[in-house]
Design a protein around this motif. Structure first.
Motif, PDB file in Angstrom:
ATOM      1  N   ILE A 193       0.920  -0.707  -0.348  1.00  0.00           N
ATOM      2  CA  ILE A 193      -0.226   0.313   0.213  1.00  0.00           C
ATOM      3  C   ILE A 193       0.998   1.560  -0.322  1.00  0.00           C
ATOM      4  O   ILE A 193       1.396   1.675   1.084  1.00  0.00           O
ATOM      5  N   ASN A 194       0.844   2.123  -0.853  1.00  0.00           N
ATOM      6  CA  ASN A 194       1.494   3.125  -1.176  1.00  0.00           C
ATOM      7  C   ASN A 194       0.967   4.363  -0.791  1.00  0.00           C
ATOM      8  O   ASN A 194       0.175   4.853  -1.137  1.00  0.00           O
ATOM      9  N   ALA A 195       1.871   5.164   0.106  1.00  0.00           N
ATOM     10  CA  ALA A 195       1.174   6.553   0.767  1.00  0.00           C
ATOM     11  C   ALA A 195       2.427   7.052   0.032  1.00  0.00           C
ATOM     12  O   ALA A 195       3.910   7.010  -0.191  1.00  0.00           O
ATOM     13  N   THR A 196       2.702   8.733   0.785  1.00  0.00           N
ATOM     14  CA  THR A 196       3.774   9.486   0.415  1.00  0.00           C
ATOM     15  C   THR A 196       3.886  10.929   1.912  1.00  0.00           C
ATOM     16  O   THR A 196       2.914  10.735   2.554  1.00  0.00           O
ATOM     17  N   ASP A 197       5.230  10.689   2.344  1.00  0.00           N
ATOM     18  CA  ASP A 197       5.786  11.146   3.595  1.00  0.00           C
ATOM     19  C   ASP A 197       5.356  13.149   3.247  1.00  0.00           C
ATOM     20  O   ASP A 197       6.428  13.308   2.289  1.00  0.00           O
ATOM     21  N   LEU A 198       4.885  13.196   4.017  1.00  0.00           N
ATOM     22  CA  LEU A 198       4.279  14.801   4.108  1.00  0.00           C
ATOM     23  C   LEU A 198       5.976  16.387   4.115  1.00  0.00           C
ATOM     24  O   LEU A 198       5.948  16.932   3.050  1.00  0.00           O
ATOM     25  N   GLN A 199       6.579  15.364   4.392  1.00  0.00           N
ATOM     26  CA  GLN A 199       7.578  16.056   5.532  1.00  0.00           C
ATOM     27  C   GLN A 199       8.680  16.487   3.833  1.00  0.00           C
ATOM     28  O   GLN A 199       9.420  17.245   3.775  1.00  0.00           O
ATOM     29  N   SER A 200       8.935  15.189   3.777  1.00  0.00           N
ATOM     30  CA  SER A 200       9.676  14.712   2.857  1.00  0.00           C
ATOM     31  C   SER A 200       9.846  14.831   1.094  1.00  0.00           C
ATOM     32  O   SER A 200      10.190  15.414   0.261  1.00  0.00           O
ATOM     33  N   GLY A 201       8.060  14.585   1.269  1.00  0.00           N
ATOM     34  CA  GLY A 201       7.978  14.112  -0.495  1.00  0.00           C
ATOM     35  C   GLY A 201       7.903  12.913  -0.375  1.00  0.00           C
ATOM     36  O   GLY A 201       7.642  12.134  -1.991  1.00  0.00           O
ATOM     37  N   ASP A 202       8.717  12.538  -0.268  1.00  0.00           N
ATOM     38  CA  ASP A 202       9.196  10.268  -1.237  1.00  0.00           C
ATOM     39  C   ASP A 202       8.163   9.787  -0.518  1.00  0.00           C
ATOM     40  O   ASP A 202       7.196  10.173   0.290  1.00  0.00           O
ATOM     41  N   PRO A 203       7.727   8.931  -1.018  1.00  0.00           N
ATOM     42  CA  PRO A 203       7.520   7.587  -1.403  1.00  0.00           C
ATOM     43  C   PRO A 203       7.375   7.147   0.028  1.00  0.00           C
ATOM     44  O   PRO A 203       8.604   7.002   0.870  1.00  0.00           O
ATOM     45  N   PHE A 204       6.094   6.550   0.928  1.00  0.00           N
ATOM     46  CA  PHE A 204       6.739   5.432   1.749  1.00  0.00           C
ATOM     47  C   PHE A 204       5.291   4.239   1.265  1.00  0.00           C
ATOM     48  O   PHE A 204       3.624   4.741   1.554  1.00  0.00           O
ATOM     49  N   ILE A 205       6.296   3.200   1.548  1.00  0.00           N
ATOM     50  CA  ILE A 205       5.258   1.522   1.672  1.00  0.00           C
ATOM     51  C   ILE A 205       4.550   1.547   2.626  1.00  0.00           C
ATOM     52  O   ILE A 205       5.813   0.840   3.799  1.00  0.00           O
ATOM     53  N   PHE A 206       3.436   0.561   3.243  1.00  0.00           N
ATOM     54  CA  PHE A 206       3.573  -0.171   3.705  1.00  0.00           C
ATOM     55  C   PHE A 206       3.863  -1.915   3.917  1.00  0.00           C
ATOM     56  O   PHE A 206       3.385  -2.028   3.118  1.00  0.00           O
ATOM     57  N   CYS A 207       5.341  -1.905   4.766  1.00  0.00           N
ATOM     58  CA  CYS A 207       5.805  -3.114   3.920  1.00  0.00           C
ATOM     59  C   CYS A 207       6.153  -2.991   5.060  1.00  0.00           C
ATOM     60  O   CYS A 207       6.767  -2.649   6.368  1.00  0.00           O
ATOM     61  N   ASN A 208       7.497  -4.597   5.178  1.00  0.00           N
ATOM     62  CA  ASN A 208       7.839  -4.900   6.983  1.00  0.00           C
ATOM     63  C   ASN A 208       9.582  -4.020   6.520  1.00  0.00           C
ATOM     64  O   ASN A 208      10.292  -3.590   7.942  1.00  0.00           O
ATOM     65  N   GLU A 209       9.729  -3.675   5.182  1.00  0.00           N
ATOM     66  CA  GLU A 209      11.688  -2.680   5.792  1.00  0.00           C
ATOM     67  C   GLU A 209      10.579  -1.324   6.100  1.00  0.00           C
ATOM     68  O   GLU A 209      11.848  -1.158   7.082  1.00  0.00           O
ATOM     69  N   SER A 210       9.609  -0.673   5.497  1.00  0.00           N
ATOM     70  CA  SER A 210       9.769   0.728   6.344  1.00  0.00           C
ATOM     71  C   SER A 210       9.279   0.376   8.141  1.00  0.00           C
ATOM     72  O   SER A 210       9.520   1.197   8.389  1.00  0.00           O
ATOM     73  N   PHE A 211       8.226  -0.421   8.014  1.00  0.00           N
ATOM     74  CA  PHE A 211       8.490  -1.005   9.943  1.00  0.00           C
ATOM     75  C   PHE A 211       9.377  -0.847   9.782  1.00  0.00           C
ATOM     76  O   PHE A 211       9.733  -0.106  11.691  1.00  0.00           O
ATOM     77  N   ASP A 212      10.510  -2.182   9.914  1.00  0.00           N
ATOM     78  CA  ASP A 212      11.730  -1.750  10.668  1.00  0.00           C
ATOM     79  C   ASP A 212      12.371  -0.907  11.025  1.00  0.00           C
ATOM     80  O   ASP A 212      13.005  -0.608  11.430  1.00  0.00           O
ATOM     81  N   GLU A 213      12.215   0.040   9.773  1.00  0.00           N
ATOM     82  CA  GLU A 213      13.054   1.643  10.181  1.00  0.00           C
ATOM     83  C   GLU A 213      12.402   2.300  11.251  1.00  0.00           C
ATOM     84  O   GLU A 213      13.413   2.898  12.334  1.00  0.00           O
ATOM     85  N   LEU A 214      10.864   1.736  11.445  1.00  0.00           N
ATOM     86  CA  LEU A 214      10.203   2.681  12.607  1.00  0.00           C
ATOM     87  C   LEU A 214      10.339   2.476  13.785  1.00  0.00           C
ATOM     88  O   LEU A 214       9.770   2.335  14.974  1.00  0.00           O
TER      89      LEU A 214
END
Length: 466
Positions: A210-231
């Motif tokens: 599922i794809n969203a956009t980071d409001l601060q950077s404008g970069d893509p944000f994907i709801f996936c294991n890798e993105s949530f690992d970073e958080l």
């Protein structure tokens, strides 16, 4: 007897709204190398293998041993040597209903069960998440049409107008994205009284991005294991409704969805808006997933997991904006703002979609092609809705662009103004049943008249090469 609003105000302040709904995965006390990774079916690269679960007594956060050689379980869930990706574009309820109708056509042609990854944006995310979390009792035309024609926008507006929500919406973190998520939970993402999360994604469905956009950077944000690992956040406990709300959070109309970053003790947040800002087709995430698997294989000195090539099925619900103002001498402020917003968003998203299709061609083409040859390939895809090319590894890449706008090219239309009625369906999270019916007709006509031959040939090739 006069009713006092004070208890209601206090109750709203106490029980409504929080800045974020995501939860931590590891204790911050743990060193980075000892932290567990997410292991849901929302994954870009190879999933990890977990074993010997133990529990940390100080905060009850589960840890697990990760094997040194993670295997690529289910990267190609059909084990047919093809990377088959399906993308669902944005476009409100128009997109969710059109995407579902196309998916039922792909199911009729025995192609839907060969899809390895689904990537979605905005309205398409309603359908993608619902399909990936549903069994056959929930995924059927009757059930899907009933659920996806629900008036989600009306739910949200109705809740905004309720007096008991005024205080919460004004003075707490409770906002319009919470209201949208609430409606999505009630109508799509609840089973047996329990809200569905990413741990409920089914193993017999494609992997979900599922794809969203980071409001601060404008970069893509994907709801996936890798993105949530970073958080350092637990994706398995995150509600599907909030991921879909983030993907659909059109700026101004819907409030951004917030995630807490648990990788540090310092308070830090990510604010997410509509994924269509970066890619209204959702195709880039499919390409990223393919590249991740190929690179993982190269690092492990294993052969390419997709020797038979790449198939990208792109469901695109874009339309040409029509404000229907030709019979009006003047328009008021509200209508002016609404029409201006509709025109701006439609033009920007359509340009983003065209740019994404061009990027697919450039990304996958051989290095020795000239600029003119690349332009010719892009023109072919935009004109015919189909392109076959050879990538730099010599593998065959096929792109099928199943666009609603191609209804204008069809001949066997049910009535004279059919294409006009379909193209005038607004980008909104309400839809009239007659509009949904026309979208279903459009999907049927589009596949049968324009794409069925090619789709059947692709399905037959996959079957014969198993």
């Amino acid at each position: 007897m006069r009713t006092s609003w004070l208890p209601i105000v206090i109750l709203c302040a106490l029980v409504t709204g929080c800045t974020y709904v995501n939860k931590p995965l590891n204790s911050v006390k743990l060193p980075l190398e000892a932290r567990v990774k997410n292991n849901t079916r929302a994954v870009l690269g190879a999933p990890i293998i977990l074993s010997q679960s133990t529990t940390q007594p100080d905060d009850s956060i589960t840890q697990a041993e990760i094997s040194d050689e993670p295997q690529d379980l289910g990267a190609d869930r059909n084990h047919d040597g093809y990377f088959v990706g399906l993308s669902l574009s944005g476009g409100g309820s128009r997109s969710s209903n059109f995407a579902a109708s196309i998916m039922f056509q792909l199911q009729r042609l025995h192609l839907l069960d060969k899809v390895d990854y689904i990537s979605s944006v905005s309205g398409g995310s309603l359908t993608a998440a619902y399909y990936c979390a549903s069994d056959d009792n929930h995924w059927n035309p009757e059930e899907v049409q009933k659920r996806l024609t629900h008036s989600f926008a009306s739910d949200m507006i109705g809740q905004v107008l309720m007096p008991w929500n005024w205080f919460a919406l004004t003075f707490t973190d409770y906002d319009r994205s919470d209201l949208l998520a609430q409606s999505l939970d009630q109508n799509l993402f609840t089973r047996d009284g329990r809200k569905l999360t990413f741990k409920d994604l089914r193993a017999d469905r494609p992997r979900l991005l599922i794809n969203a956009t980071d409001l601060q950077s404008g970069d893509p944000f994907i709801f996936c294991n890798e993105s949530f690992d970073e958080l350092n956040s637990d994706l398995s406990q995150y509600p599907l409704s909030y991921a879909v709300a983030a993907s659909s959070a059109v700026p101004v109309v819907i409030h951004q969805v917030t995630l807490r970053d648990f990788s540090t003790i310092f308070k830090s947040y990510r604010h997410l808006i509509d994924g269509g800002v970066n890619d209204n087709l959702g195709v880039k995430s499919l390409v990223e997933a393919y590249d991740a698997h190929v690179q993982a294989a190269e690092r492990a000195h294993r052969p390419n997991p997709f020797p038979n090539g790449v198939i990208l099925l792109v469901i695109d619900a874009k339309t040409q904006f029509d404000a229907r103002l030709s019979d009006k001498g003047d328009i008021g402020l509200i209508d002016s703002l609404r029409m201006g917003a509709g025109l701006t968003s439609t033009v920007l998203l359509n340009r983003a979609s065209s740019a994404t299709l061009s990027e697919i061609v450039v990304k996958h083409s051989r290095d020795d092609l000239t600029a003119q040859q690349l332009r010719d390939q892009i023109d072919t895809l935009e004109r015919d809705g189909f392109l076959q090319l050879q990538d730099r590894h010599g593998l065959t890449v096929r792109v099928v662009h199943l666009a609603l706008s191609r209804v204008n090219d069809l001949k066997d239309l049910p009535f004279h103004s059919f294409n006009e009625s379909v193209n005038n369906i607004a980008t909104y999270f309400n839809i009239d049943p007659s509009e949904a019916y026309h979208l279903d007709q459009a999907a049927d006509l589009l596949v049968r008249e324009k794409f069925e031959g090619r789709l059947k040939a692709i399905e037959h090739e996959i079957e014969t090469k198993k």
